[in-house]
Design an enzyme around this catalytic site. Structure first.
Site, PDB file in Angstrom:
ATOM      1  CD  GLU A 164      -3.194   0.973   1.773  1.00  0.00           C
ATOM      2  OE1 GLU A 164      -3.876   0.113   1.197  1.00  0.00           O
ATOM      3  OE2 GLU A 164      -3.584   1.618   2.764  1.00  0.00           O
TER       4      GLU A 164
ATOM      5  CD  GLU B 233      23.335  -8.993  -6.023  1.00  0.00           C
ATOM      6  OE1 GLU B 233      22.920  -8.502  -4.960  1.00  0.00           O
ATOM      7  OE2 GLU B 233      24.293  -8.531  -6.662  1.00  0.00           O
TER       8      GLU B 233
ATOM      9  CE  LYS C 226      14.313  -4.611  -2.909  1.00  0.00           C
ATOM     10  NZ  LYS C 226      13.806  -4.635  -1.528  1.00  0.00           N
TER      11      LYS C 226
ATOM     12  CG  ASP D  96      11.407  -8.271   3.209  1.00  0.00           C
ATOM     13  OD1 ASP D  96      11.787  -7.085   3.307  1.00  0.00           O
ATOM     14  OD2 ASP D  96      10.228  -8.619   3.334  1.00  0.00           O
TER      15      ASP D  96
ATOM     16  NE  ARG E 150      19.221   2.889   1.753  1.00  0.00           N
ATOM     17  CZ  ARG E 150      18.138   3.626   1.581  1.00  0.00           C
ATOM     18  NH1 ARG E 150      17.219   3.626   2.509  1.00  0.00           N
ATOM     19  NH2 ARG E 150      17.982   4.353   0.501  1.00  0.00           N
TER      20      ARG E 150
ATOM     21  CD  GLU F 125      18.627  -6.000   2.903  1.00  0.00           C
ATOM     22  OE1 GLU F 125      19.486  -5.291   2.330  1.00  0.00           O
ATOM     23  OE2 GLU F 125      17.443  -5.662   3.042  1.00  0.00           O
TER      24      GLU F 125
ATOM     25  CE1 TYR G 100      22.701 -15.567   3.157  1.00  0.00           C
ATOM     26  CE2 TYR G 100      21.435 -14.436   4.857  1.00  0.00           C
ATOM     27  CZ  TYR G 100      21.835 -15.607   4.229  1.00  0.00           C
ATOM     28  OH  TYR G 100      21.377 -16.811   4.678  1.00  0.00           O
TER      29      TYR G 100
ATOM     30  CE  LYS H  62      10.258  -3.797  -3.819  1.00  0.00           C
ATOM     31  NZ  LYS H  62       9.217  -3.086  -3.149  1.00  0.00           N
TER      32      LYS H  62
ATOM     33  CB  CYS I  41     -21.826 -28.104  16.387  1.00  0.00           C
ATOM     34  SG  CYS I  41     -21.208 -28.616  14.776  1.00  0.00           S
TER      35      CYS I  41
ATOM     36  CB  CYS J 299     -24.159 -31.901  14.251  1.00  0.00           C
ATOM     37  SG  CYS J 299     -23.094 -31.713  15.688  1.00  0.00           S
TER      38      CYS J 299
ATOM     39  CB  CYS K 209     -18.514 -29.864  17.320  1.00  0.00           C
ATOM     40  SG  CYS K 209     -19.803 -31.084  17.080  1.00  0.00           S
TER      41      CYS K 209
ATOM     42  CB  CYS L 161     -20.606 -33.635  14.150  1.00  0.00           C
ATOM     43  SG  CYS L 161     -20.409 -32.095  13.233  1.00  0.00           S
TER      44      CYS L 161
HETATM   45  O1  D41 Z   1      19.081  -8.097  -1.219  1.00  0.00           O
HETATM   46  C1  D41 Z   1      18.880  -6.890  -1.148  1.00  0.00           C
HETATM   47  N1  D41 Z   1      17.922  -6.430  -0.382  1.00  0.00           N
HETATM   48  C2  D41 Z   1      19.711  -5.933  -1.964  1.00  0.00           C
HETATM   49  C3  D41 Z   1      19.592  -4.572  -1.735  1.00  0.00           C
HETATM   50  C4  D41 Z   1      20.644  -6.395  -2.929  1.00  0.00           C
HETATM   51  N2  D41 Z   1      20.811  -7.716  -3.182  1.00  0.00           N
HETATM   52  N3  D41 Z   1      21.368  -5.506  -3.633  1.00  0.00           N
HETATM   53  C5  D41 Z   1      21.261  -4.176  -3.422  1.00  0.00           C
HETATM   54  N4  D41 Z   1      22.028  -3.337  -4.145  1.00  0.00           N
HETATM   55  C6  D41 Z   1      21.929  -2.039  -3.970  1.00  0.00           C
HETATM   56  C7  D41 Z   1      22.811  -1.158  -4.810  1.00  0.00           C
HETATM   57  C8  D41 Z   1      22.673  -1.523  -6.256  1.00  0.00           C
HETATM   58  C9  D41 Z   1      22.425   0.271  -4.652  1.00  0.00           C
HETATM   59  C10 D41 Z   1      24.225  -1.366  -4.384  1.00  0.00           C
HETATM   60  C11 D41 Z   1      20.356  -3.650  -2.456  1.00  0.00           C
HETATM   61  C12 D41 Z   1      20.313  -2.244  -2.298  1.00  0.00           C
HETATM   62  N5  D41 Z   1      21.115  -1.460  -3.067  1.00  0.00           N
HETATM   63  C13 D41 Z   1      19.458  -1.552  -1.337  1.00  0.00           C
HETATM   64  N6  D41 Z   1      18.979  -2.034  -0.202  1.00  0.00           N
HETATM   65  C14 D41 Z   1      18.256  -1.082   0.394  1.00  0.00           C
HETATM   66  C15 D41 Z   1      18.296   0.041  -0.355  1.00  0.00           C
HETATM   67  C16 D41 Z   1      19.051  -0.249  -1.446  1.00  0.00           C
END
Ligand code: D41
Length: 692
Positions: free
Chosen positions: A44, A133, A135, A137, A156, A193, A243, A334, A428, A431, A446, A452
């Site tokens: 959102e 790679e 992403k 979380d 950050r 991360e 990582y 994403k 219930c 039944c 129940c 039942c």
């Molecule tokens: O795995 C991630 N969350 C991830 C975040 C990743 N694998 N690579 C990333 N690479 C960058 C840059 C390209 C700017 C070096 C990132 C992020 N940035 C990032 N994480 C949070 C803000 C930006």
């Protein structure tokens, strides 16, 4: 309309909307980054953000330097000291579809122009190599090493300044305190991360519950809360992982000219990398990478919300540069949102196999994680009371892969007037028997037992299921009809079914009726563990059924055992023992068992099996690939008869991997770890040697 499409609004209307959006985004930013207590799902937030960005693009006159689009992140936490990032921590732009990624790829190639063309031949389209790679979380942090020693860790923050969390990051086991290797850089700044694995998260929440403390909503919040602890000793107790994903400063050592190889170099310094990182040649390979990861998302050890795609060639990265705070050479691709906001239209109670009432929320349909969802589970009545969910509430629902969507949070701030707390039904809904809820239990049941119809149906579905009596083709739809038409009540009635009883069922033909009857007849040849599991005794799952069968050898002995005798069995405690003894004291259950046996349901004597030597006792085996001569379940059963534990994943402790046709990553894992591997022929021979 997609949020990035221009809209038919006047500048005056846009001005108003932009102001509202900025206010909302600032509010959510504060909840998310400062209070660590987000009010709306990321999806959102993303939607509002994208809308604001689109309006600012359409009406550049409205752009201002304090817009949330011009500043990504929040304010530094006051309790930690603030540090300035030598090199700003950039943010990432997003794409949400295959088309948007194809556009990104085209834009990048256009910009590189001649550079990219060099070396390609005249006729082929030049393709661009990307480092792909997952992403992760978690939370982005920065680590600085001087002469190989960790001197600073920082969050950050807003990308320019963050908080000094050196003391906390030092407690994370996967953060090297000192770099490995001998040719070390004089200075190294690594970004990556911090996250909590799914396993670590579940375990932490169990501990929190046991201590009577607040549980966390998801692994990301748990990681954020843990990293923000002022007392590093608290952080140290939390299962955090780091990582690495990029290097921003490196002096004294020459890094490779590719992102992918730079990451491999980081691995040699002792950093952990995601195992999923791959190099892809061109857009099509990136799309394949995305599809593959998305499909395997649920089986990854950590949560991810997409992939990050980076131009692999570092010189070209420099050529491409940045726009505002995001690199032009990378993008986050994403996954569709897994959380969404919707409203509760009603709450109903479903009756399960053991009579447990499960509350189910009927929702205003909402698109989440790629499908439209209109039901979500509320687990049990305790959960309703804990969250105080009411009909009419706006709720956040979450959907992971094929898991049933669940309500994670009630947005009480949006509750309409006049709502009432949900009451536990006293009767219930199926039944009309009384509902009971023992003082100390979360679950209401129940009391109608097998009178039942809902419990009859669920008990039958369990009885016929693949790992129980394995009656092929007898799906839920047939069982519902058979019970509704009062043709069967209990499992024993299945064996009295005749063709002329089946034919009136909706969509039942001659052939399917014959097949069904044949499958029912075939199930009469069973095994004791399967039969015991099929009975559906509360607390007796597959593993317990197997242990009981091995221990006692016959159904008669199990039925005759008192609670003390039952507790002699491995893994059987007082609760399980009581449940088993109670089951076999019910006259109704004894009647059904007698009728099943009279109908011809039988199994080979296990007394002999019980005394079978267990040559593989204490060993863990893993099955992978498909076997030509037996199913995976059959192979597992045989290994267990020989005393082995069968596991789903390969580790150093695995004794042997049985590899069938098309064995995949488990075989590779075995080879990497030096675990013994056996092919199907050798496995057959082993079974034969032990009379199986
Ligand atoms: O795995 C991630 N969350 C991830 C975040 C990743 N694998 N690579 C990333 N690479 C960058 C840059 C390209 C700017 C070096 C990132 C992020 N940035 C990032 N994480 C949070 C803000 C930006």
């Amino acid at each position: 309309m997609s949020p990035s499409e221009p809209s038919a609004v006047t500048e005056a209307q846009a001005r108003h909307e932009v102001e509202t959006l900025r206010q909302q985004l600032r509010h959510h930013n504060h909840r998310y980054y400062v209070l660590d207590d987000p009010e709306v799902p990321d999806a959102e937030y993303d939607r509002l953000f994208q809308r604001l960005k689109a309006l600012e693009t359409q009406f550049p006159a409205l752009l201002s330097s304090d817009s949330p689009t011009q500043r990504v992140g929040g304010e530094a936490m006051s309790a930690f000291s603030t540090v300035m990032h030598e090199v700003p921590m950039l943010s990432l732009d997003n794409v949400f579809s295959a088309e948007e990624f194809a556009d990104f790829d085209r834009r990048v190639r256009d910009r590189l122009g001649d550079l990219l063309g060099q070396g390609g031949d005249l006729f082929s389209q030049p393709v661009l190599a990307y480092c792909c790679e997952p992403k992760l979380d978690g939370l982005a942090i920065s680590l600085v090493y001087e002469n190989g020693v960790l001197i600073r860790g920082a969050t950050r923050g807003d990308g320019v300044t963050g908080e000094d969390i050196t003391h906390n990051v030092r407690t994370i086991p996967s953060v090297p305190l000192r770099l490995a290797g001998d040719a070390l850089p004089a200075l190294l700044e690594v970004r990556g991360e911090v996250l909590m694995s799914k396993k670590g998260f579940l375990k932490l929440n169990e501990q929190q519950t046991a201590k009577g403390e607040k549980t966390f909503v998801n692994p990301r919040n748990a990681a954020a809360g843990s990293l923000r602890q002022l007392d590093p000793r608290m952080t140290a107790q939390r299962p955090l992982e780091f990582y690495a994903y990029s290097v921003v400063r490196c002096e004294g050592v020459k890094l490779p000219g590719s992102q992918y190889e730079t990451l491999q170099k980081l691995a040699t310094f002792g950093f952990r990398l995601s195992k999923e990182i791959r190099r892809a040649e061109g857009e099509a390979e990136v799309q394949a990478f995305y599809a593959d990861i998305q499909q395997r998302r649920d089986s990854l050890p950590y949560e991810i919300d997409g992939v990050v795609i980076k131009v692999d060639n570092v010189r070209w990265q420099q050529e491409l540069g940045f726009v505002s705070r995001a690199p032009r050479w990378a993008t986050a691709y994403k996954f569709p949102a897994q959380e969404a906001v919707t409203t509760i239209q009603s709450i109903e109670f479903q009756v399960g196999r053991t009579g447990a009432l499960t509350p189910v929320a009927r929702l205003a349909p909402v698109f989440v994680g790629g499908v439209t969802v209109s039901n979500a589970t509320l687990h049990n009545f305790d959960e309703i009371e804990r969250m105080d969910v009411r009909v009419g509430d706006s709720v956040v629902i979450y959907r992971a892969g094929d898991v049933i969507p669940k309500v994670v949070r009630v947005m009480t701030e949006r509750r309409p007037e006049g709502t009432q707390p949900v009451a536990l039904p006293t009767r219930c809904p199926v039944c009309d028997s009384e509902v009971e809820r023992p003082e100390d239990e979360a679950i209401a049941r129940c009391t109608g037992g097998l009178f039942c119809p809902a419990q009859q149906k669920e008990a039958l579905k369990h009885f016929v299921s693949r790992r129980a009596m394995d009656i092929e083709g007898l799906g839920d739809k047939w069982i519902e009809q058979l019970v509704d038409l009062k043709l069967i009540k209990s499992s024993a009635d299945l064996y009295t079914l005749q063709k002329d009883m089946l034919l009136p069922l909706e969509r039942m033909g001659e052939k399917s009726a014959d097949n069904l009857l044949a499958a029912i007849a075939a199930s009469k040849n069973s095994t004791l563990p399967r039969f015991l599991y099929a009975l559906g005794i509360r607390e007796v799952g597959e593993a317990t059924a197997l242990l009981l069968s091995r221990h006692f050898g016959s159904l008669e002995k199990i039925m005759a055992a008192d609670e003390a005798a039952l507790m002699q069995v491995q893994d059987v405690g007082p609760v399980v023992a009581e449940s088993i003894a109670l089951f076999f004291r019910q006259p109704h259950n004894l009647e059904v068992i007698a009728a099943l046996r009279a109908a011809g349901v039988s199994w080979p004597d296990m007394e002999a099996l019980g005394e079978r030597p267990q040559p593989l006792a204490g060993q863990t085996w893993v099955l992978t690939g498909s076997l030509a001569t037996m199913s995976r379940d059959q192979a597992k059963e045989k290994l267990q008869q020989l005393g082995a534990k069968v596991s789903g994943s390969v580790s150093k402790k695995t004794h042997c991997v049985v590899a069938g046709e098309a064995a995949g990553s488990k075989l590779a894992d075995a080879e990497k770890l030096g675990v013994a591997v056996m092919d199907e022929a050798a496995f057959q021979q082993l079974l034969q040697e032990h009379g199986l």
